[in-house]
Design a protein around this motif. Structure first.
Motif, PDB file in Angstrom:
ATOM      1  N   ALA A  64      10.553 -12.392   8.844  1.00  0.00           N
ATOM      2  CA  ALA A  64      10.732 -11.337   9.848  1.00  0.00           C
ATOM      3  C   ALA A  64      11.094 -10.003   9.203  1.00  0.00           C
ATOM      4  CB  ALA A  64      11.794 -11.748  10.862  1.00  0.00           C
ATOM      5  N   LEU A  65      11.927 -10.020   8.188  1.00  0.00           N
ATOM      6  CA  LEU A  65      12.313  -8.782   7.507  1.00  0.00           C
ATOM      7  C   LEU A  65      11.099  -8.119   6.848  1.00  0.00           C
ATOM      8  CD1 LEU A  65      14.458  -6.785   6.481  1.00  0.00           C
ATOM      9  CD2 LEU A  65      14.793  -8.313   4.542  1.00  0.00           C
ATOM     10  N   VAL A  66      10.282  -8.924   6.173  1.00  0.00           N
ATOM     11  CA  VAL A  66       9.087  -8.382   5.516  1.00  0.00           C
ATOM     12  C   VAL A  66       8.102  -7.873   6.564  1.00  0.00           C
ATOM     13  CG1 VAL A  66       7.146  -8.918   4.000  1.00  0.00           C
ATOM     14  CG2 VAL A  66       9.413  -9.834   3.481  1.00  0.00           C
ATOM     15  N   GLN A  67       7.929  -8.619   7.663  1.00  0.00           N
ATOM     16  CA  GLN A  67       7.025  -8.180   8.725  1.00  0.00           C
ATOM     17  C   GLN A  67       7.473  -6.847   9.325  1.00  0.00           C
ATOM     18  OE1 GLN A  67       7.297 -11.747  11.134  1.00  0.00           O
ATOM     19  NE2 GLN A  67       5.188 -12.325  10.643  1.00  0.00           N
ATOM     20  N   GLN A  68       8.765  -6.697   9.584  1.00  0.00           N
ATOM     21  CA  GLN A  68       9.275  -5.456  10.163  1.00  0.00           C
ATOM     22  C   GLN A  68       9.083  -4.284   9.210  1.00  0.00           C
ATOM     23  OE1 GLN A  68      13.318  -6.377  11.177  1.00  0.00           O
ATOM     24  NE2 GLN A  68      12.728  -7.750  12.829  1.00  0.00           N
ATOM     25  N   THR A  69       9.318  -4.513   7.935  1.00  0.00           N
ATOM     26  CA  THR A  69       9.135  -3.450   6.944  1.00  0.00           C
ATOM     27  C   THR A  69       7.671  -3.053   6.857  1.00  0.00           C
ATOM     28  OG1 THR A  69      11.018  -4.274   5.673  1.00  0.00           O
ATOM     29  CG2 THR A  69       9.485  -2.815   4.527  1.00  0.00           C
ATOM     30  N   LEU A  70       6.785  -4.044   6.822  1.00  0.00           N
ATOM     31  CA  LEU A  70       5.349  -3.765   6.756  1.00  0.00           C
ATOM     32  C   LEU A  70       4.886  -3.017   8.005  1.00  0.00           C
ATOM     33  CD1 LEU A  70       2.608  -4.050   5.381  1.00  0.00           C
ATOM     34  CD2 LEU A  70       2.390  -6.291   6.470  1.00  0.00           C
ATOM     35  N   ARG A  71       5.359  -3.427   9.173  1.00  0.00           N
ATOM     36  CA  ARG A  71       4.981  -2.761  10.424  1.00  0.00           C
ATOM     37  C   ARG A  71       5.422  -1.292  10.404  1.00  0.00           C
ATOM     38  NH1 ARG A  71       3.292  -3.509  15.689  1.00  0.00           N
ATOM     39  NH2 ARG A  71       2.870  -5.703  15.370  1.00  0.00           N
ATOM     40  N   SER A  72       6.638  -1.041   9.966  1.00  0.00           N
ATOM     41  CA  SER A  72       7.146   0.325   9.899  1.00  0.00           C
ATOM     42  C   SER A  72       6.322   1.163   8.925  1.00  0.00           C
ATOM     43  CB  SER A  72       8.616   0.306   9.477  1.00  0.00           C
ATOM     44  OG  SER A  72       9.101   1.600   9.319  1.00  0.00           O
ATOM     45  N   PHE A  73       6.035   0.598   7.766  1.00  0.00           N
ATOM     46  CA  PHE A  73       5.257   1.297   6.742  1.00  0.00           C
ATOM     47  C   PHE A  73       3.845   1.596   7.261  1.00  0.00           C
ATOM     48  CE2 PHE A  73       2.495   1.513   3.054  1.00  0.00           C
ATOM     49  CZ  PHE A  73       3.223   2.265   2.142  1.00  0.00           C
ATOM     50  N   ALA A  74       3.178   0.586   7.811  1.00  0.00           N
ATOM     51  CA  ALA A  74       1.785   0.740   8.246  1.00  0.00           C
ATOM     52  C   ALA A  74       1.651   1.637   9.469  1.00  0.00           C
ATOM     53  CB  ALA A  74       1.178  -0.634   8.520  1.00  0.00           C
ATOM     54  N   THR A  75       2.667   1.685  10.308  1.00  0.00           N
ATOM     55  CA  THR A  75       2.630   2.546  11.488  1.00  0.00           C
ATOM     56  C   THR A  75       2.513   4.006  11.092  1.00  0.00           C
ATOM     57  OG1 THR A  75       3.878   0.955  12.802  1.00  0.00           O
ATOM     58  CG2 THR A  75       3.883   3.222  13.572  1.00  0.00           C
TER      59      THR A  75
ATOM     60  N   TRP B 150       0.894   5.152   8.781  1.00  0.00           N
ATOM     61  CA  TRP B 150      -0.467   5.380   8.309  1.00  0.00           C
ATOM     62  C   TRP B 150      -1.494   5.131   9.421  1.00  0.00           C
ATOM     63  CZ3 TRP B 150      -1.515   7.821   3.909  1.00  0.00           C
ATOM     64  CH2 TRP B 150      -0.470   7.959   3.005  1.00  0.00           C
ATOM     65  N   SER B 151      -1.028   5.090  10.667  1.00  0.00           N
ATOM     66  CA  SER B 151      -1.888   5.038  11.863  1.00  0.00           C
ATOM     67  C   SER B 151      -2.737   3.775  11.988  1.00  0.00           C
ATOM     68  CB  SER B 151      -2.800   6.271  11.924  1.00  0.00           C
ATOM     69  OG  SER B 151      -2.024   7.428  11.986  1.00  0.00           O
ATOM     70  N   PHE B 152      -2.225   2.647  11.550  1.00  0.00           N
ATOM     71  CA  PHE B 152      -2.944   1.403  11.795  1.00  0.00           C
ATOM     72  C   PHE B 152      -2.793   1.031  13.264  1.00  0.00           C
ATOM     73  CE2 PHE B 152      -2.636   1.042   7.220  1.00  0.00           C
ATOM     74  CZ  PHE B 152      -3.844   0.454   6.887  1.00  0.00           C
ATOM     75  N   SER B 153      -3.819   0.438  13.831  1.00  0.00           N
ATOM     76  CA  SER B 153      -3.782   0.056  15.236  1.00  0.00           C
ATOM     77  C   SER B 153      -2.814  -1.108  15.448  1.00  0.00           C
ATOM     78  CB  SER B 153      -5.179  -0.357  15.711  1.00  0.00           C
ATOM     79  OG  SER B 153      -5.547  -1.586  15.100  1.00  0.00           O
ATOM     80  N   SER B 154      -2.424  -1.293  16.687  1.00  0.00           N
ATOM     81  CA  SER B 154      -1.518  -2.383  17.032  1.00  0.00           C
ATOM     82  C   SER B 154      -2.134  -3.741  16.693  1.00  0.00           C
ATOM     83  CB  SER B 154      -1.176  -2.314  18.519  1.00  0.00           C
ATOM     84  OG  SER B 154      -0.298  -3.349  18.865  1.00  0.00           O
ATOM     85  N   ALA B 155      -3.434  -3.883  16.924  1.00  0.00           N
ATOM     86  CA  ALA B 155      -4.118  -5.144  16.605  1.00  0.00           C
ATOM     87  C   ALA B 155      -4.085  -5.419  15.100  1.00  0.00           C
ATOM     88  CB  ALA B 155      -5.560  -5.106  17.105  1.00  0.00           C
ATOM     89  N   ARG B 156      -4.285  -4.381  14.292  1.00  0.00           N
ATOM     90  CA  ARG B 156      -4.233  -4.536  12.832  1.00  0.00           C
ATOM     91  C   ARG B 156      -2.823  -4.888  12.374  1.00  0.00           C
ATOM     92  NH1 ARG B 156      -8.513  -5.442   9.637  1.00  0.00           N
ATOM     93  NH2 ARG B 156      -9.610  -3.572   9.092  1.00  0.00           N
TER      94      ARG B 156
END
Length: 149
Positions: free
Chosen positions: A25-36, A38-44
């Motif tokens: 969960a920690l890695v997922q949250q960090t990745l989501r914050s980072f990728a957001t 850079w304008s990745f879509s919610s599906a991505r």
């Protein structure tokens, strides 16, 4: 996964987390914050989170065998997680601390064998991972251990 719109944001980040399922969960949250940024879509973003989960579960299964992955066993070491934008591509590298597993131990999974009584589904996580992301690489072992990118 390719960056579709160039924005300013961090070019890289790095985490060190215990090798256990609770770190997902920690890695997922960090990745989501980072990728957001850079304008990745919610599906991505959802696919990226699934890729992290499948990567962790594959490695944990190789280390601990076919046990309950949600078990309360102590962490076996640390993962170094490197997330970066390189050549307009988001890359995530999970490097172990020379843990006792080998990706060559995973059998090849094919969906056509799923209905058979002797089907070996241990390679399912890698199969899913290969179908979720653009490219999966297992980097040769180094001083820091193996890396899944």
């Amino acid at each position: 996964m390719h960056v579709h719109q160039v924005k300013t944001g961090m070019l890289w980040t790095q985490l060190r987390v215990p090798v256990q399922q609770a770190s997902i969960a920690l890695v997922q949250q960090t990745l989501r914050s980072f990728a957001t940024t850079w304008s990745f879509s919610s599906a991505r973003l959802d696919l990226m989170e699934l890729a992290i989960e499948e990567s962790f579960n594959t490695i944990l299964q190789l280390i601990h065998g076919d046990i309950n992955l949600g078990g309360g066993w102590a962490a076996a070491g640390e993962f170094e997680i490197h997330i970066c934008i390189q050549n307009q591509t988001l890359q995530v590298r999970i490097t172990d601390d020379d843990l006792p597993y080998d990706f060559a131990m995973l059998p090849q999974f094919t969906p056509s064998n799923l209905g058979q009584a002797d089907a070996d589904i241990r390679g399912l996580s890698v199969f899913l991972l290969q179908n979720i992301v653009d490219k999966v690489r297992v980097l040769p072992p180094s001083v820091h251990g193996q890396s899944l990118e």
